[in-house]
Design an enzyme around this catalytic site. Structure first.
Site, PDB file in Angstrom:
ATOM      1  N   GLU A  54     -12.179   3.235  -1.118  1.00  0.00           N
ATOM      2  CA  GLU A  54     -11.765   4.369  -1.963  1.00  0.00           C
ATOM      3  C   GLU A  54     -11.563   3.953  -3.412  1.00  0.00           C
ATOM      4  O   GLU A  54     -11.845   4.722  -4.325  1.00  0.00           O
ATOM      5  CB  GLU A  54     -10.445   4.961  -1.444  1.00  0.00           C
ATOM      6  CG  GLU A  54     -10.566   5.664  -0.101  1.00  0.00           C
ATOM      7  CD  GLU A  54      -9.202   6.019   0.475  1.00  0.00           C
ATOM      8  OE1 GLU A  54      -8.186   5.869  -0.225  1.00  0.00           O
ATOM      9  OE2 GLU A  54      -9.177   6.439   1.640  1.00  0.00           O
ATOM     10  N   VAL A  55     -11.012   2.769  -3.612  1.00  0.00           N
ATOM     11  CA  VAL A  55     -10.708   2.324  -4.978  1.00  0.00           C
ATOM     12  C   VAL A  55     -11.726   1.251  -5.388  1.00  0.00           C
ATOM     13  O   VAL A  55     -11.814   0.188  -4.749  1.00  0.00           O
ATOM     14  CB  VAL A  55      -9.270   1.745  -5.066  1.00  0.00           C
ATOM     15  CG1 VAL A  55      -8.975   1.272  -6.484  1.00  0.00           C
ATOM     16  CG2 VAL A  55      -8.249   2.800  -4.635  1.00  0.00           C
ATOM     17  N   ASP A  62       0.850  -1.192   0.000  1.00  0.00           N
ATOM     18  CA  ASP A  62       0.000   0.000   0.000  1.00  0.00           C
ATOM     19  C   ASP A  62       0.886   1.242   0.000  1.00  0.00           C
ATOM     20  O   ASP A  62       1.906   1.293   0.697  1.00  0.00           O
ATOM     21  CB  ASP A  62      -0.907  -0.007   1.235  1.00  0.00           C
ATOM     22  CG  ASP A  62      -2.045   0.979   1.112  1.00  0.00           C
ATOM     23  OD1 ASP A  62      -3.200   0.521   1.007  1.00  0.00           O
ATOM     24  OD2 ASP A  62      -1.795   2.198   1.119  1.00  0.00           O
ATOM     25  N   HIS A 115     -10.379  -5.611  -3.445  1.00  0.00           N
ATOM     26  CA  HIS A 115      -9.063  -5.871  -2.866  1.00  0.00           C
ATOM     27  C   HIS A 115      -9.189  -6.183  -1.382  1.00  0.00           C
ATOM     28  O   HIS A 115     -10.119  -5.733  -0.711  1.00  0.00           O
ATOM     29  CB  HIS A 115      -8.123  -4.675  -3.059  1.00  0.00           C
ATOM     30  CG  HIS A 115      -8.669  -3.386  -2.554  1.00  0.00           C
ATOM     31  ND1 HIS A 115      -9.613  -2.664  -3.246  1.00  0.00           N
ATOM     32  CD2 HIS A 115      -8.424  -2.688  -1.417  1.00  0.00           C
ATOM     33  CE1 HIS A 115      -9.915  -1.572  -2.558  1.00  0.00           C
ATOM     34  NE2 HIS A 115      -9.215  -1.564  -1.437  1.00  0.00           N
ATOM     35  N   MET A 116      -8.207  -6.933  -0.898  1.00  0.00           N
ATOM     36  CA  MET A 116      -8.122  -7.270   0.520  1.00  0.00           C
ATOM     37  C   MET A 116      -6.887  -6.589   1.100  1.00  0.00           C
ATOM     38  O   MET A 116      -5.823  -6.612   0.487  1.00  0.00           O
ATOM     39  CB  MET A 116      -8.012  -8.788   0.647  1.00  0.00           C
ATOM     40  CG  MET A 116      -7.834  -9.299   2.051  1.00  0.00           C
ATOM     41  SD  MET A 116      -7.684 -11.116   2.026  1.00  0.00           S
ATOM     42  CE  MET A 116      -9.399 -11.581   1.925  1.00  0.00           C
ATOM     43  N   HIS A 117      -7.043  -5.959   2.274  1.00  0.00           N
ATOM     44  CA  HIS A 117      -5.898  -5.385   2.982  1.00  0.00           C
ATOM     45  C   HIS A 117      -5.317  -6.456   3.906  1.00  0.00           C
ATOM     46  O   HIS A 117      -6.055  -7.085   4.668  1.00  0.00           O
ATOM     47  CB  HIS A 117      -6.320  -4.202   3.859  1.00  0.00           C
ATOM     48  CG  HIS A 117      -6.876  -3.027   3.111  1.00  0.00           C
ATOM     49  ND1 HIS A 117      -6.178  -1.855   2.932  1.00  0.00           N
ATOM     50  CD2 HIS A 117      -8.074  -2.834   2.500  1.00  0.00           C
ATOM     51  CE1 HIS A 117      -6.914  -0.994   2.261  1.00  0.00           C
ATOM     52  NE2 HIS A 117      -8.078  -1.561   1.993  1.00  0.00           N
TER      53      HIS A 117
END
Ligand code: 5GP
Length: 117
Positions: A96-97, A31, A101-103
């Site tokens: 936001e995007v 990130d 996706h996975m953090h």
């Protein structure tokens, strides 16, 4: 044709990123604004906008996100101390995007989950 998302441009190499893993289904990279000592984004190569838009045919890819997260955590030596996996969905989820996706967050003791008014 729909405009490419920021993450599609990263996956295709048009925007630079520190890529830590890539296969046919997902791409993982650091990130740009890490919220923990380790903060990796694991992104589906297919530009699904969010979990809210995924379809039954995406089930295997959703499972693969978790398997890849586990492998990266092991590679980064945080599997024993633990880590957090987060998927933000939509406006209230703080996404936001608009590309699923996975953090993967770890490398320190993380704070409690919560909300702000
Ligand atoms: P979201 O809020 O959508 O769940 O997470 C989007 C994440 O993408 C944020 O943590 C943000 O820091 C990260 N991000 C935004 N722009 C870029 C970029 O250009 N490169 C990288 N590597 N990460 C980005």
């Amino acid at each position: 044709m729909a405009e490419k998302t920021l993450f599609e441009k990263i996956i295709e190499g048009q925007i630079p990123a520190d890529i830590v893993y890539k296969d046919d289904v997902v791409t993982a990279f650091k990130d740009i604004a890490p919220k923990a000592p380790i903060h990796i984004l694991i992104v589906t190569n297919k530009p699904i906008p969010s979990i809210a838009q995924c379809e039954d045919c995406d089930e295997a890819a959703m499972g693969h996100l978790f398997i890849v997260a586990k492998k990266i955590a092991k590679e980064l030596n945080i599997n024993e101390d633990g880590y957090r996996l987060i998927v933000n969905v939509g406006r209230h989820g703080g996404q936001e995007v608009p590309h699923l996706h996975m953090h993967l967050l770890g490398g320190t003791q993380l704070g409690a989950l919560g909300f702000t008014n």
